[in-house]
Scaffold this motif. Structure first.
Motif, PDB file in Angstrom:
ATOM      1  N   TYR A  40      13.480 -25.732   1.886  1.00  0.00           N
ATOM      2  CA  TYR A  40      12.896 -25.257   3.134  1.00  0.00           C
ATOM      3  C   TYR A  40      13.916 -24.559   4.028  1.00  0.00           C
ATOM      4  O   TYR A  40      13.542 -23.887   4.988  1.00  0.00           O
ATOM      5  CB  TYR A  40      12.291 -26.425   3.911  1.00  0.00           C
ATOM      6  N   ALA A  41      15.189 -24.715   3.720  1.00  0.00           N
ATOM      7  CA  ALA A  41      16.250 -24.177   4.579  1.00  0.00           C
ATOM      8  C   ALA A  41      16.187 -22.648   4.675  1.00  0.00           C
ATOM      9  O   ALA A  41      16.399 -22.086   5.747  1.00  0.00           O
ATOM     10  CB  ALA A  41      17.617 -24.631   4.086  1.00  0.00           C
ATOM     11  N   LEU A  42      15.916 -21.982   3.578  1.00  0.00           N
ATOM     12  CA  LEU A  42      15.864 -20.514   3.586  1.00  0.00           C
ATOM     13  C   LEU A  42      14.782 -20.003   4.533  1.00  0.00           C
ATOM     14  O   LEU A  42      15.013 -19.082   5.321  1.00  0.00           O
ATOM     15  CB  LEU A  42      15.641 -19.981   2.171  1.00  0.00           C
ATOM     16  N   ASP A  43      13.621 -20.625   4.474  1.00  0.00           N
ATOM     17  CA  ASP A  43      12.522 -20.242   5.365  1.00  0.00           C
ATOM     18  C   ASP A  43      12.917 -20.454   6.821  1.00  0.00           C
ATOM     19  O   ASP A  43      12.698 -19.584   7.673  1.00  0.00           O
ATOM     20  CB  ASP A  43      11.274 -21.053   5.029  1.00  0.00           C
ATOM     21  N   LEU A  44      13.541 -21.575   7.115  1.00  0.00           N
ATOM     22  CA  LEU A  44      13.916 -21.865   8.498  1.00  0.00           C
ATOM     23  C   LEU A  44      15.074 -20.993   8.967  1.00  0.00           C
ATOM     24  O   LEU A  44      15.161 -20.675  10.155  1.00  0.00           O
ATOM     25  CB  LEU A  44      14.236 -23.345   8.657  1.00  0.00           C
ATOM     26  N   LYS A  45      15.961 -20.567   8.084  1.00  0.00           N
ATOM     27  CA  LYS A  45      17.028 -19.633   8.480  1.00  0.00           C
ATOM     28  C   LYS A  45      16.419 -18.307   8.919  1.00  0.00           C
ATOM     29  O   LYS A  45      16.845 -17.710   9.904  1.00  0.00           O
ATOM     30  CB  LYS A  45      18.002 -19.405   7.319  1.00  0.00           C
ATOM     31  N   PHE A  46      15.423 -17.856   8.176  1.00  0.00           N
ATOM     32  CA  PHE A  46      14.723 -16.629   8.543  1.00  0.00           C
ATOM     33  C   PHE A  46      14.033 -16.782   9.901  1.00  0.00           C
ATOM     34  O   PHE A  46      14.135 -15.916  10.769  1.00  0.00           O
ATOM     35  CB  PHE A  46      13.705 -16.273   7.455  1.00  0.00           C
ATOM     36  N   LYS A  47      13.369 -17.904  10.102  1.00  0.00           N
ATOM     37  CA  LYS A  47      12.679 -18.155  11.369  1.00  0.00           C
ATOM     38  C   LYS A  47      13.672 -18.283  12.525  1.00  0.00           C
ATOM     39  O   LYS A  47      13.384 -17.871  13.646  1.00  0.00           O
ATOM     40  CB  LYS A  47      11.795 -19.388  11.249  1.00  0.00           C
ATOM     41  N   LYS A  48      14.839 -18.834  12.253  1.00  0.00           N
ATOM     42  CA  LYS A  48      15.870 -18.947  13.288  1.00  0.00           C
ATOM     43  C   LYS A  48      16.307 -17.555  13.753  1.00  0.00           C
ATOM     44  O   LYS A  48      16.494 -17.318  14.948  1.00  0.00           O
ATOM     45  CB  LYS A  48      17.068 -19.722  12.759  1.00  0.00           C
ATOM     46  N   ASP A  49      16.447 -16.614  12.810  1.00  0.00           N
ATOM     47  CA  ASP A  49      16.791 -15.238  13.180  1.00  0.00           C
ATOM     48  C   ASP A  49      15.698 -14.605  14.036  1.00  0.00           C
ATOM     49  O   ASP A  49      15.978 -13.876  14.987  1.00  0.00           O
ATOM     50  CB  ASP A  49      17.043 -14.390  11.936  1.00  0.00           C
ATOM     51  N   LEU A  50      14.457 -14.886  13.700  1.00  0.00           N
ATOM     52  CA  LEU A  50      13.342 -14.362  14.496  1.00  0.00           C
ATOM     53  C   LEU A  50      13.354 -14.949  15.909  1.00  0.00           C
ATOM     54  O   LEU A  50      13.084 -14.245  16.891  1.00  0.00           O
ATOM     55  CB  LEU A  50      12.007 -14.655  13.813  1.00  0.00           C
ATOM     56  N   ILE A  51      13.679 -16.218  16.014  1.00  0.00           N
ATOM     57  CA  ILE A  51      13.758 -16.858  17.332  1.00  0.00           C
ATOM     58  C   ILE A  51      14.882 -16.232  18.151  1.00  0.00           C
ATOM     59  O   ILE A  51      14.723 -15.973  19.346  1.00  0.00           O
ATOM     60  CB  ILE A  51      13.949 -18.380  17.183  1.00  0.00           C
ATOM     61  N   THR A  52      16.007 -15.986  17.511  1.00  0.00           N
ATOM     62  CA  THR A  52      17.127 -15.355  18.208  1.00  0.00           C
ATOM     63  C   THR A  52      16.719 -13.987  18.745  1.00  0.00           C
ATOM     64  O   THR A  52      17.023 -13.643  19.892  1.00  0.00           O
ATOM     65  CB  THR A  52      18.340 -15.225  17.265  1.00  0.00           C
ATOM     66  N   ASN A  53      16.010 -13.210  17.940  1.00  0.00           N
ATOM     67  CA  ASN A  53      15.499 -11.915  18.403  1.00  0.00           C
ATOM     68  C   ASN A  53      14.536 -12.093  19.566  1.00  0.00           C
ATOM     69  O   ASN A  53      14.552 -11.319  20.528  1.00  0.00           O
ATOM     70  CB  ASN A  53      14.798 -11.172  17.266  1.00  0.00           C
ATOM     71  N   GLN A  54      13.702 -13.112  19.493  1.00  0.00           N
ATOM     72  CA  GLN A  54      12.720 -13.355  20.552  1.00  0.00           C
ATOM     73  C   GLN A  54      13.408 -13.747  21.863  1.00  0.00           C
ATOM     74  O   GLN A  54      12.996 -13.320  22.938  1.00  0.00           O
ATOM     75  CB  GLN A  54      11.756 -14.462  20.098  1.00  0.00           C
ATOM     76  N   ILE A  55      14.465 -14.545  21.779  1.00  0.00           N
ATOM     77  CA  ILE A  55      15.197 -14.929  22.988  1.00  0.00           C
ATOM     78  C   ILE A  55      15.880 -13.697  23.595  1.00  0.00           C
ATOM     79  O   ILE A  55      15.880 -13.514  24.814  1.00  0.00           O
ATOM     80  CB  ILE A  55      16.219 -16.049  22.680  1.00  0.00           C
ATOM     81  N   ALA A  56      16.445 -12.851  22.743  1.00  0.00           N
ATOM     82  CA  ALA A  56      17.055 -11.614  23.241  1.00  0.00           C
ATOM     83  C   ALA A  56      16.002 -10.724  23.898  1.00  0.00           C
ATOM     84  O   ALA A  56      16.265 -10.098  24.934  1.00  0.00           O
ATOM     85  CB  ALA A  56      17.755 -10.880  22.106  1.00  0.00           C
ATOM     86  N   ALA A  57      14.811 -10.678  23.315  1.00  0.00           N
ATOM     87  CA  ALA A  57      13.717  -9.896  23.904  1.00  0.00           C
ATOM     88  C   ALA A  57      13.348 -10.454  25.276  1.00  0.00           C
ATOM     89  O   ALA A  57      13.072  -9.690  26.211  1.00  0.00           O
ATOM     90  CB  ALA A  57      12.500  -9.909  22.988  1.00  0.00           C
ATOM     91  N   LYS A  58      13.360 -11.753  25.402  1.00  0.00           N
ATOM     92  CA  LYS A  58      13.066 -12.394  26.693  1.00  0.00           C
ATOM     93  C   LYS A  58      14.121 -12.007  27.731  1.00  0.00           C
ATOM     94  O   LYS A  58      13.786 -11.671  28.865  1.00  0.00           O
ATOM     95  CB  LYS A  58      13.024 -13.915  26.506  1.00  0.00           C
ATOM     96  N   GLU A  59      15.388 -12.039  27.343  1.00  0.00           N
ATOM     97  CA  GLU A  59      16.460 -11.654  28.261  1.00  0.00           C
ATOM     98  C   GLU A  59      16.304 -10.199  28.705  1.00  0.00           C
ATOM     99  O   GLU A  59      16.473  -9.876  29.875  1.00  0.00           O
ATOM    100  CB  GLU A  59      17.829 -11.858  27.611  1.00  0.00           C
ATOM    101  N   LEU A  60      15.967  -9.326  27.758  1.00  0.00           N
ATOM    102  CA  LEU A  60      15.778  -7.917  28.085  1.00  0.00           C
ATOM    103  C   LEU A  60      14.570  -7.717  28.991  1.00  0.00           C
ATOM    104  O   LEU A  60      14.610  -6.920  29.940  1.00  0.00           O
ATOM    105  CB  LEU A  60      15.632  -7.085  26.809  1.00  0.00           C
ATOM    106  N   TYR A  61      13.516  -8.445  28.730  1.00  0.00           N
ATOM    107  CA  TYR A  61      12.313  -8.368  29.558  1.00  0.00           C
ATOM    108  C   TYR A  61      12.633  -8.760  31.007  1.00  0.00           C
ATOM    109  O   TYR A  61      12.231  -8.085  31.961  1.00  0.00           O
ATOM    110  CB  TYR A  61      11.228  -9.281  28.975  1.00  0.00           C
ATOM    111  N   ILE A  62      13.383  -9.830  31.177  1.00  0.00           N
ATOM    112  CA  ILE A  62      13.763 -10.284  32.519  1.00  0.00           C
ATOM    113  C   ILE A  62      14.694  -9.256  33.176  1.00  0.00           C
ATOM    114  O   ILE A  62      14.556  -8.954  34.365  1.00  0.00           O
ATOM    115  CB  ILE A  62      14.414 -11.680  32.450  1.00  0.00           C
ATOM    116  N   ALA A  63      15.630  -8.717  32.398  1.00  0.00           N
ATOM    117  CA  ALA A  63      16.543  -7.705  32.937  1.00  0.00           C
ATOM    118  C   ALA A  63      15.770  -6.483  33.423  1.00  0.00           C
ATOM    119  O   ALA A  63      16.061  -5.940  34.493  1.00  0.00           O
ATOM    120  CB  ALA A  63      17.569  -7.304  31.886  1.00  0.00           C
TER     121      ALA A  63
END
Length: 172
Positions: free
Chosen positions: A49-72
């Motif tokens: 299951y680790a491979l799937d969650l590594k991929f999802k972790k990258d997506l979450i990181t992108n989503q957090i960056a998108a949130k920061e950009l949205y606020i900026a």
């Protein structure tokens, strides 16, 4: 102690991941999902299951960056320059491997140029140019710093007697 405890932890991480909506919504589901996924990857890194969650972790990181950009962008829209710069610098410092780094650098160029801090604007433009010189954001930053810059479009003139037209005319 159950043999399916790994799968249970995987399901907990997935449940938190599924609660994520978009960057305009609350940040808590993103952070919760990130915590659960990081826990799983630290405790069970070599599982199926680790491979799937590594991929999802990258997506979450992108989503957090998108949130920061949205606020900026919100801070930019109400001309609150310091908080906007702080949010953009978070993207530059923590989320530099996301797709939002280019736009964050461009926004830093824009803000600093607007505030009259040309040296800072050029610093961010140089970073953008060095790493992403073929992106649309670099082109926009270049236009900010060079007002006389215009993109010349190459217009092809059709030659009436082009090679292909000659061949088509012979076939007819």
């Amino acid at each position: 102690a159950d043999r399916r405890v790994i799968y249970a932890h995987y399901l907990i991480a997935i449940i938190h991941y599924e609660q994520i909506s978009d960057e305009k919504k609350d940040l808590k589901p993103l952070l919760d999902a990130q915590d659960k996924i990081e826990f799983f990857l630290a405790k069970y890194p070599d599982t199926e299951y680790a491979l799937d969650l590594k991929f999802k972790k990258d997506l979450i990181t992108n989503q957090i960056a998108a949130k920061e950009l949205y606020i900026a962008k919100f801070y930019i829209s109400i001309q609150k320059w310091v908080p906007a710069i702080k949010r953009l610098q978070i993207i530059v410092n923590k989320y530099d491997k996301t797709i939002f780094i280019e736009e964050a650098l461009h926004r830093l160029v824009e803000i600093h140029y607007y505030l009259g801090l040309e040296k800072e604007a050029k610093k961010y433009a140089n970073i953008l140019g060095y790493n992403y010189n073929s992106s649309q954001w670099f082109e926009k930053s270049y236009k900010v710093l060079n007002k006389d810059y215009k993109i010349e479009k190459i217009v092809k003139k059709e030659n009436k007697d082009s090679f292909f037209k000659k061949i088509i005319n012979k076939i007819k």
